[in-house]
Design a protein around this motif. Structure first.
Motif, PDB file in Angstrom:
ATOM      1  N   VAL A 145       4.995  -2.151  16.045  1.00 40.67           N
ATOM      2  CA  VAL A 145       5.648  -2.779  14.894  1.00 40.67           C
ATOM      3  C   VAL A 145       4.961  -2.297  13.628  1.00 40.67           C
ATOM      4  N   ALA A 146       5.785  -1.950  12.619  1.00 44.56           N
ATOM      5  CA  ALA A 146       5.293  -1.635  11.282  1.00 44.56           C
ATOM      6  C   ALA A 146       5.615  -2.821  10.383  1.00 44.56           C
ATOM      7  N   ILE A 147       4.664  -3.190   9.540  1.00 39.19           N
ATOM      8  CA  ILE A 147       4.812  -4.401   8.724  1.00 39.19           C
ATOM      9  C   ILE A 147       4.704  -4.061   7.236  1.00 39.19           C
ATOM     10  N   ASP A 148       5.243  -4.969   6.402  1.00 44.26           N
ATOM     11  CA  ASP A 148       5.113  -4.787   4.959  1.00 44.26           C
ATOM     12  C   ASP A 148       3.819  -5.433   4.467  1.00 44.26           C
ATOM     13  N   LEU A 149       3.619  -5.433   3.154  1.00 46.54           N
ATOM     14  CA  LEU A 149       2.359  -5.931   2.588  1.00 46.54           C
ATOM     15  C   LEU A 149       2.188  -7.434   2.755  1.00 46.54           C
ATOM     16  N   ASN A 150       3.268  -8.128   3.063  1.00 46.58           N
ATOM     17  CA  ASN A 150       3.202  -9.579   3.273  1.00 46.58           C
ATOM     18  C   ASN A 150       3.242  -9.961   4.748  1.00 46.58           C
ATOM     19  N   GLY A 151       3.144  -8.971   5.625  1.00 42.10           N
ATOM     20  CA  GLY A 151       3.077  -9.256   7.054  1.00 42.10           C
ATOM     21  C   GLY A 151       4.418  -9.484   7.721  1.00 42.10           C
TER      22      GLY A 151
END
Length: 249
Positions: A145-151
């Motif tokens: 999984v790839a996540i953004d800066l807010n998880g």
């Protein structure tokens, strides 16, 4: 906030038919899982949702709560949604029936997402853990999984994501298939049609992203043995047979 854990348990399995009833230390795998989840003390109710009379009886004999669901469900989410339909619950947690060593701490972190969500904006949360071994990063059986800066999840894949083109120390996370839903969201996602990315990757939660339902990811250490094959069962039995040292198996 009422929190219910539902453990989907179907008899059929491609790699290990009947694994839920396979004996682990003289007790069925599904009973171990039920007891592990119940013993966390995190849930107002713990329910097994099954499609088989023998599984139903095994949980009853163990003193657990169990409901019979349709044998036609294609995934655990649909099965727990059927079981949750008439429940008085705010949060429904899906814990797989083949994880007899379920522990409290990761689930506690998962539930904290909703307890801290004072505006009730988060609809679904799930777990992930760091992947460090290259063979695991490249293994399609490990969903990344790839996540953004807010998880929040950006994408799930069996491929290597992110692609570390310049070797700058990219972080890799394995998705752990434990989900916590607001009940209303759970009932909503089971009515959504399958999506192209979901069908290509064979990863159910991609459907939710394709419909723009945010999925909050929670980082944890989730050391566990899933009982997917007879070899996994043998490993689990060997682990339980080892002497206990420093309060660890």
């Amino acid at each position: 906030m009422k929190i219910v854990a539902i453990i989907p348990a179907r008899f059929g399995s491609t790699r290990f038919p009947g694994k839920m009833l396979a004996l682990l230390q003289n007790k069925p795998v599904i009973v171990h899982t039920y007891e592990s989840v119940f013993n966390t003390g995190l849930f107002d109710e713990v329910i097994v949702a099954c499609d088989d009379e023998a599984i139903y009886k095994a949980i009853q004999l163990a003193g657990g709560k169990v409901v019979m669901t349709s044998p036609t469900h294609l995934c655990g989410t649909d099965r727990i949604a059927e079981a949750a339909g008439n429940l008085d619950a705010d949060i429904v947690v899906n814990i797989q029936g083949d994880e007899p060593f379920t522990q409290r701490e990761p689930l506690e972190k998962l539930l904290a997402v909703f307890r801290n969500d004072v505006k009730a904006e988060i609809e679904i949360a799930s777990l992930m853990q760091p992947l460090k071994l290259q063979e695991q990063i490249e293994d399609p059986n490990f969903v990344k999984v790839a996540i953004d800066l807010n998880g929040f999840a950006l994408y799930f894949s069996r491929s290597v994501i992110p692609y570390n083109r310049n070797n700058i120390g990219a972080k890799y996370y394995e998705h752990i298939g434990v989900y916590a839903f607001r009940k209303s969201t759970l009932l909503k996602v089971t009515k959504l049609d399958p999506t192209p990315l979901e069908m290509a990757e064979q990863i159910e939660c991609l459907r939710w992203l394709e419909y723009r339902i945010p999925l909050k990811m929670v980082i944890t250490e989730y050391n566990r043995i899933e009982i997917d094959t007879p070899e996994d069962l043998a490993m689990a039995n060997n682990m339980m047979n080892r002497p206990v040292k420093n309060n660890q198996l």
